[in-house]
Design a protein around this motif. Structure first.
Motif, PDB file in Angstrom:
ATOM      1  N   ASP A  53       0.744  -1.122  -0.132  1.00  0.00           N
ATOM      2  CA  ASP A  53       0.011  -0.052   0.032  1.00  0.00           C
ATOM      3  C   ASP A  53       0.978   1.255  -0.170  1.00  0.00           C
ATOM      4  N   ARG A  69      -9.661  -5.699   4.387  1.00  0.00           N
ATOM      5  CA  ARG A  69      -9.001  -4.713   4.972  1.00  0.00           C
ATOM      6  C   ARG A  69     -10.020  -3.864   5.749  1.00  0.00           C
ATOM      7  N   TRP A  88      -8.004   3.112  -1.528  1.00  0.00           N
ATOM      8  CA  TRP A  88      -6.751   2.213  -1.505  1.00  0.00           C
ATOM      9  C   TRP A  88      -6.116   1.921  -2.683  1.00  0.00           C
ATOM     10  N   LEU A  90      -2.955  -0.139  -4.213  1.00  0.00           N
ATOM     11  CA  LEU A  90      -2.019  -1.004  -4.210  1.00  0.00           C
ATOM     12  C   LEU A  90      -1.271  -1.376  -5.247  1.00  0.00           C
TER      13      LEU A  90
END
Length: 93
Positions: A53, A69, A88, A90
């Motif tokens: 991340d 998560r 998020w 990633l």
């Protein structure tokens, strides 16, 4: 992910064709006085890959898809507001 027509929250997920990068957008319309702990599960990732991340934390693809998560809650020391969001991003290690 989460339909905007079925509740107070919605989420969209985008995964690159090679499964090396993903973006998830989460939106919550109205704040709740006593919000429960919520989890969002990722989809379409490589189960055997490790993803990083933006803070450098590592997660397995299988972990992200099966366990997920936590959706960050607003701190008890700040004012809870309507129309909050979280992103998020990633990338595969």
């Amino acid at each position: 992910m989460k339909s905007p027509f079925e509740g107070n929250a919605t989420a969209w997920s985008f995964v690159s064709k090679d499964k090396k990068e993903t973006l998830i957008f989460y939106f919550e319309v109205l704040a709740k006085a006593s919000k429960s702990i919520s989890v969002i599960k990722f989809a379409g990732l490589d189960e055997t890959a490790v993803y990083l991340d933006s803070d450098g934390n590592q997660f397995g693809g299988d972990e992200l898809m099966n366990i997920g998560r936590f959706i960050p809650a607003v701190s008890v020391y700040t004012v809870q507001t309507d129309f909050t969001s979280h992103v998020w991003h990633l990338k595969q290690k």
